[in-house]
Design a protein around this motif. Sequence first.
Motif, mmCIF file in Angstrom:
data_model
loop_
_atom_site.group_PDB
_atom_site.id
_atom_site.type_symbol
_atom_site.label_atom_id
_atom_site.label_comp_id
_atom_site.label_asym_id
_atom_site.label_seq_id
_atom_site.Cartn_x
_atom_site.Cartn_y
_atom_site.Cartn_z
ATOM 1 N N ALA A 7 31.336 41.188 33.738
ATOM 2 C CA ALA A 7 32.587 41.474 34.432
ATOM 3 C C ALA A 7 33.782 41.154 33.545
ATOM 4 O O ALA A 7 33.780 40.182 32.787
ATOM 5 N N LEU A 8 34.809 42.000 33.650
ATOM 6 C CA LEU A 8 36.009 41.800 32.840
ATOM 7 C C LEU A 8 36.821 40.602 33.313
ATOM 8 O O LEU A 8 37.596 40.037 32.544
ATOM 9 N N LYS A 9 36.659 40.212 34.565
ATOM 10 C CA LYS A 9 37.326 39.042 35.108
ATOM 11 C C LYS A 9 36.287 38.127 35.747
ATOM 12 O O LYS A 9 35.305 38.632 36.287
ATOM 13 N N PRO A 10 36.490 36.814 35.650
ATOM 14 C CA PRO A 10 37.544 36.077 34.967
ATOM 15 C C PRO A 10 37.488 36.261 33.447
ATOM 16 O O PRO A 10 36.396 36.395 32.867
ATOM 17 N N VAL A 11 38.648 36.251 32.820
ATOM 18 C CA VAL A 11 38.746 36.576 31.399
ATOM 19 C C VAL A 11 37.993 35.586 30.542
ATOM 20 O O VAL A 11 37.331 35.964 29.565
ATOM 21 N N ALA A 49 34.696 47.005 34.871
ATOM 22 C CA ALA A 49 36.132 46.987 35.133
ATOM 23 C C ALA A 49 36.420 47.887 36.327
ATOM 24 O O ALA A 49 37.324 48.725 36.292
ATOM 25 N N THR A 50 35.612 47.743 37.353
ATOM 26 C CA THR A 50 35.741 48.557 38.557
ATOM 27 C C THR A 50 36.921 48.074 39.394
ATOM 28 O O THR A 50 37.636 47.142 39.013
ATOM 29 N N GLY A 51 37.113 48.681 40.569
ATOM 30 C CA GLY A 51 38.210 48.282 41.439
ATOM 31 C C GLY A 51 38.155 46.815 41.801
ATOM 32 O O GLY A 51 37.119 46.147 41.695
ATOM 33 N N ALA A 52 39.295 46.299 42.247
ATOM 34 C CA ALA A 52 39.404 44.873 42.521
ATOM 35 C C ALA A 52 38.777 44.506 43.860
ATOM 36 O O ALA A 52 38.755 45.296 44.800
ATOM 37 N N SER A 53 38.249 43.282 43.935
ATOM 38 C CA SER A 53 37.738 42.711 45.181
ATOM 39 C C SER A 53 38.131 41.244 45.242
ATOM 40 O O SER A 53 38.419 40.617 44.216
ATOM 41 N N ALA A 54 38.163 40.704 46.448
ATOM 42 C CA ALA A 54 38.560 39.310 46.638
ATOM 43 C C ALA A 54 37.368 38.386 46.447
ATOM 44 O O ALA A 54 36.230 38.762 46.734
ATOM 45 N N PRO A 55 37.579 37.156 45.951
ATOM 46 C CA PRO A 55 36.496 36.175 45.896
ATOM 47 C C PRO A 55 35.864 35.975 47.266
ATOM 48 O O PRO A 55 36.542 36.020 48.296
ATOM 49 N N ALA A 56 34.575 35.720 47.281
ATOM 50 C CA ALA A 56 33.820 35.681 48.536
ATOM 51 C C ALA A 56 34.308 34.586 49.480
ATOM 52 O O ALA A 56 34.262 34.752 50.708
ATOM 53 N N TRP A 57 34.803 33.461 48.944
ATOM 54 C CA TRP A 57 35.131 32.348 49.820
ATOM 55 C C TRP A 57 36.379 32.607 50.665
ATOM 56 O O TRP A 57 36.616 31.901 51.660
ATOM 57 N N ILE A 58 37.150 33.622 50.323
ATOM 58 C CA ILE A 58 38.340 33.936 51.116
ATOM 59 C C ILE A 58 37.942 34.359 52.535
ATOM 60 O O ILE A 58 38.643 34.065 53.506
ATOM 61 N N ALA A 59 36.805 35.026 52.677
ATOM 62 C CA ALA A 59 36.373 35.504 53.989
ATOM 63 C C ALA A 59 36.124 34.362 54.963
ATOM 64 O O ALA A 59 36.208 34.544 56.176
ATOM 65 N N GLY A 60 35.812 33.169 54.470
ATOM 66 C CA GLY A 60 35.524 32.041 55.350
ATOM 67 C C GLY A 60 36.700 31.141 55.628
ATOM 68 O O GLY A 60 36.532 30.081 56.230
ATOM 69 N N THR A 61 37.891 31.546 55.218
ATOM 70 C CA THR A 61 39.065 30.690 55.414
ATOM 71 C C THR A 61 39.693 30.839 56.787
ATOM 72 O O THR A 61 40.441 29.960 57.227
#
Length: 575
Positions: A138-142, A263-275
């Motif tokens: 994955a291109l991110k995290p750099v 370098a596909t489209g952006a997605s949020a880190p998984a832990w955000i869904a549990g906040t």
Amino acid sequence: MPGGFDSRPLPPSRGLMDIVLIGGGHAHVEVLRSALMTPVSGARLTLVTRDVATPYSGMIPGYLAGIYTRAETHVDLVPLASRAGVRLIHAAATGLDPEARQVRIDGRPPVRFDIASLDIGSIPATRSISGAAMRGLALKPVDLFLEGWKDVEAAARAATCPYHVTMVGGGAAGVEVTMALHRRLADHMVEAGCDPASLVFRIVTADAALLADHAAGTGRRLGRALAGAGIGICLNAPVVALEDGYVCLADGSDLKSDATILATGASAPAWIAGTGLEVDGEGFVRVDSSLRSTSHPFVLAAGDIASFAPRPLPRNGVHAVRQGPLLADNLRRLAEGREAVAYRPQRHTMALISTGDGHAVASRGPVAVSGRWVWRWKDRIDRKWMRRYRELPHMDETVAMRCGGCGAKVPSRVLERALARLDLPAAPGVLTGLDAADDAAVLAPVPGKVLVQTVDQFPAFVEDPWIFGRIAAVHALSDIHAMGAEPHAALALAWVVRASSPAPRRSPPPPTPTPWEQNPMRPWRSRVSHPVTPNSWRKTSCTCLKVSSRSSARRGVPWSAAIPVNRIAHLSGWP
């Protein structure tokens, strides 16, 4: 209100307000700089970040191509946070509980907040690609990408047949990074005496054109640059799976690939869904015009992780950079009980995309231009942005830095003379005391048993309480180990001093102290080991851990507790 603008100030907070910045993205870098220039009155800032060096996205392709050095492309958060008076916690956030107002941290106790701000960026969207997590880079995290790319370079140089590199994603980041990596790897192979013609680079995208969300001229110009470098392009080719040595497309065909970059489209880190924060359909935190969460107004978000409710915004570094000053202003306003202000994004943003050979393409709305002058323009803009955070203003230090370890101790001869004047009689049960000073005292409380005991105190010299707790515990236990004894329990001693609001630097003198502060004969004052100033009230001395307090008590209160040794590591992380 979803999509609306909540400008209301937060309810008043008792005592010092805790603002926790989660992530070291572009917007939070500006928040640190703002706090350096003008400290936030009545608030303590804490930065929780997995990386202490923030890569500037605009210069990373140039770094990959060998144009810039790492120091030129990364903002060092340690001196910036230190100069700004911001507590830095070098650890990854793994969750956020807005109801309890706590940030969960990997391997540590949670950190409490009154206001939280999210700037953690995004990661490539790879859930629809089978095997992406195991076989893709994955291109991110750099920083993780750069570590993985080292293995790709080594494998390419050692290859005895053509080496295939595939970039999945035809957006600006995918195209720009592909050209930079092609140049970097070709140059390294020439230096190693290998044939760069054995490199086969390819871009695979599900879109019908390169940079489909930019002007048509942008894709055409970059397409010509890719063809000139010998980089292949596969359009209308969705990737469905990664297998060993191959990229599998939706039409059933396979492409040879020794290294696959995502370098596909952006997605949020998984832990955000549990906040429990309100998110959009892609999992990003929904924010209103003031960058406040539409469900929890005391949580703010900026950059890629934020979903701007008033209208969709492209996830690029431009908006993250532009949101930084407004985020810093709104955090300051909320901490001071004022109303937040709205972010008004531009209708079109300028994208400057380098080709890795001294040229660049500029794209804004329907307009696209290219040339060497565009690259020089981009270079000046990027370097100017970095200078804001690398060339920090000079600030006079009112207190010289002092060693908080062995250099803070009283010289041995001075201590020996002082102890000799005490003329203390020998006490039964004391096997090693003042008459034979050692790393620790040896006592015999019961026949056949000895107790090795030591006490250490020194001021906190790091802002991270968990790190300081570990340092203090190891420092105290080392005396026990030096005596050849086995640790059994620890006695934690800490001072909980009067809480006071930090005063901004270069501010007018503090108000006149109260009568109880003016009286130097108060017994508690003589027991405090250092002056209690607005900027040092949390830097308390302790034996095994640093304790912070939000108490409004007027006096310092000595505190102690016996702690089993196997619990020291846990308790030393109290925030």
